[in-house]
Write an enzyme that holds these catalytic residues in place. Sequence first.
Site, PDB file in Angstrom:
ATOM      1  N   GLY A  12      53.531  67.436  51.769  1.00 32.17           N
ATOM      2  CA  GLY A  12      53.669  65.993  51.569  1.00 32.17           C
ATOM      3  C   GLY A  12      53.561  65.258  52.876  1.00 32.17           C
ATOM      4  N   GLY A  14      55.118  62.152  55.385  1.00 33.09           N
ATOM      5  CA  GLY A  14      56.274  61.308  55.688  1.00 33.09           C
ATOM      6  C   GLY A  14      55.841  60.156  56.566  1.00 33.09           C
ATOM      7  N   GLY A  17      54.198  61.856  59.845  1.00 30.57           N
ATOM      8  CA  GLY A  17      53.107  62.827  59.793  1.00 30.57           C
ATOM      9  C   GLY A  17      53.116  63.602  58.498  1.00 30.57           C
ATOM     10  N   ALA A  19      53.515  67.339  56.313  1.00 31.27           N
ATOM     11  CA  ALA A  19      54.201  68.635  56.299  1.00 31.27           C
ATOM     12  C   ALA A  19      53.335  69.631  55.535  1.00 31.27           C
ATOM     13  CB  ALA A  19      55.566  68.485  55.638  1.00 31.27           C
ATOM     14  N   LYS A  34      55.938  70.612  60.181  1.00 35.29           N
ATOM     15  CA  LYS A  34      55.663  69.165  60.216  1.00 35.29           C
ATOM     16  C   LYS A  34      54.790  68.890  61.417  1.00 35.29           C
ATOM     17  CE  LYS A  34      59.822  67.191  58.176  1.00 35.29           C
ATOM     18  NZ  LYS A  34      60.749  66.055  58.267  1.00 35.29           N
ATOM     19  N   ASP A 124      71.748  59.739  57.724  1.00 35.63           N
ATOM     20  CA  ASP A 124      70.702  59.371  56.758  1.00 35.63           C
ATOM     21  C   ASP A 124      70.760  60.306  55.555  1.00 35.63           C
ATOM     22  OD1 ASP A 124      68.606  57.817  55.771  1.00 35.63           O
ATOM     23  OD2 ASP A 124      67.072  59.067  56.700  1.00 35.63           O
TER      24      ASP A 124
HETATM   25  P1  ATP Z   1      60.517  60.583  55.923  1.00 36.92           P
HETATM   26  O1  ATP Z   1      59.418  60.314  56.882  1.00 36.92           O
HETATM   27  O2  ATP Z   1      61.313  59.391  55.554  1.00 36.92           O
HETATM   28  O3  ATP Z   1      61.359  61.762  56.314  1.00 36.92           O
HETATM   29  P2  ATP Z   1      59.601  62.343  53.927  1.00 36.92           P
HETATM   30  O4  ATP Z   1      60.927  63.065  53.833  1.00 36.92           O
HETATM   31  O5  ATP Z   1      58.846  62.181  52.664  1.00 36.92           O
HETATM   32  O6  ATP Z   1      59.776  60.955  54.575  1.00 36.92           O
HETATM   33  P3  ATP Z   1      58.791  64.478  55.660  1.00 36.92           P
HETATM   34  O7  ATP Z   1      60.190  64.762  56.055  1.00 36.92           O
HETATM   35  O8  ATP Z   1      57.745  64.497  56.706  1.00 36.92           O
HETATM   36  O9  ATP Z   1      58.684  63.086  54.973  1.00 36.92           O
HETATM   37  O10 ATP Z   1      58.376  65.493  54.521  1.00 36.92           O
HETATM   38  C1  ATP Z   1      57.176  65.368  53.806  1.00 36.92           C
HETATM   39  C2  ATP Z   1      57.280  66.195  52.524  1.00 36.92           C
HETATM   40  O11 ATP Z   1      57.461  67.555  52.849  1.00 36.92           O
HETATM   41  C3  ATP Z   1      58.442  65.786  51.632  1.00 36.92           C
HETATM   42  O12 ATP Z   1      58.005  65.778  50.307  1.00 36.92           O
HETATM   43  C4  ATP Z   1      59.463  66.863  51.823  1.00 36.92           C
HETATM   44  O13 ATP Z   1      60.188  67.091  50.648  1.00 36.92           O
HETATM   45  C5  ATP Z   1      58.602  68.070  52.203  1.00 36.92           C
HETATM   46  N1  ATP Z   1      59.330  68.914  53.163  1.00 36.92           N
HETATM   47  C6  ATP Z   1      59.789  68.558  54.362  1.00 36.92           C
HETATM   48  N2  ATP Z   1      60.436  69.574  54.978  1.00 36.92           N
HETATM   49  C7  ATP Z   1      60.369  70.623  54.117  1.00 36.92           C
HETATM   50  C8  ATP Z   1      60.876  71.979  54.155  1.00 36.92           C
HETATM   51  N3  ATP Z   1      61.543  72.440  55.184  1.00 36.92           N
HETATM   52  N4  ATP Z   1      60.631  72.762  53.091  1.00 36.92           N
HETATM   53  C9  ATP Z   1      59.939  72.277  52.022  1.00 36.92           C
HETATM   54  N5  ATP Z   1      59.459  71.037  51.920  1.00 36.92           N
HETATM   55  C10 ATP Z   1      59.663  70.198  52.951  1.00 36.92           C
HETATM   56 MG    MG Z   2      61.838  63.778  55.198  1.00 37.18          MG
END
Ligand code: ATP
Ligand code: MG
Length: 317
Positions: A12, A14, A17, A19, A34, A124
């Site tokens: 996904g 964020g 950037g 992930a 990430k 958060d």
């Molecule tokens: P934000 O920028 O507000 O944190 P976000 O949580 O959607 O937004 P990211 O934290 O970059 O953005 O994560 C992007 C996606 O990847 C999300 O859908 C998240 O659930 C998934 N993700 C992040 N870290 C992990 C992880 N360790 N294991 C599995 N999925 C993950």
């Molecule tokens: Mg996140």
Amino acid sequence: MPAGYDYVKELGCGKFGIAKLCKDKVTGEEVAVKFLPRGPKIDKNVERELVNHRSLKHPNIVQFKKVALTRTHLAVFLEYASGGELFDRIAKKGRLKEGEARYFFQQLVCGVDYCHSEMVCHRDLKLENTLLDQDSRVKICDFGYSKSAVYHSVPDTAVGTPTYIAPEVLLDDQYGGNSADVWSLGVALFVMLAGRYPFQDPKAPSDIQKTVQRIANVEYTFPSDLDISAECREIIERIFVADPGERISIPELRKTPWFQENLSVAVSSASSPVQQASPQDVQELEATLKQACISDAPAESGSLHPDTVPEDDDDCL
Ligand code: ATP
Ligand code: MG
């Protein structure tokens, strides 16, 4: 892709950037990576997130593994939580039964209590930042706004997500982050049970000003058809207290019979050993981050951190 890893799938996007799920070519271990674009966006906040996260090792916290540089990105390696976001599970089910909500809440509280014992408040906390692994074990992630009392002064900026934010964070410029985390835990518990946010005006859920006003006034109601025990209601009422000094603390919360019930189930499911990835030295981490601030740094072999991957990775975003 960082050297030594195969791309599996995108997880996904964020704010900062993308992930991706990657697999270690040698061990076969799956990791979430990430990718943050190199340049000025790798600032103090990113550094704070990574320095705080690096020091935490707990079964209910997504394990930080390491950072590495590619030519264009900073790659942050994290334990992979394959069960998705707890938020999505609630969105699908509507409401959780009290026992199930308690099971997740207990693990959230254990993870947050551990963070506080390490002098890190999360700031958060929300269900969108709560991931699950393949066994539905809670894994807290996103330490973007966390502030360590050791490294930093008292939290003093109004950060966080309006729906989960505590009144003192809205009203005060100085607040103790631990009790604000307790408030957010209360919001998470409420959402799991009620299937809606406590402080949103049901008639105008997207009106942020109204939400802020209702938080400040501690104005919320349980859904009239909510089938939960009196003990559970009391926990929520003791959390949603405007004065952080009067709000129930995590040690007090942990002592309540409601919290103690079936605690061993939640905790034993969380007691699988935390993977002890070779911890990246904090100086090494800081040096890599400093290098990451510089966009398009020359990818000379040997001039960067050993994990540096000089190969082209323009497919990162
Ligand atoms: P934000 O920028 O507000 O944190 P976000 O949580 O959607 O937004 P990211 O934290 O970059 O953005 O994560 C992007 C996606 O990847 C999300 O859908 C998240 O659930 C998934 N993700 C992040 N870290 C992990 C992880 N360790 N294991 C599995 N999925 C993950
Ligand atoms: Mg996140």
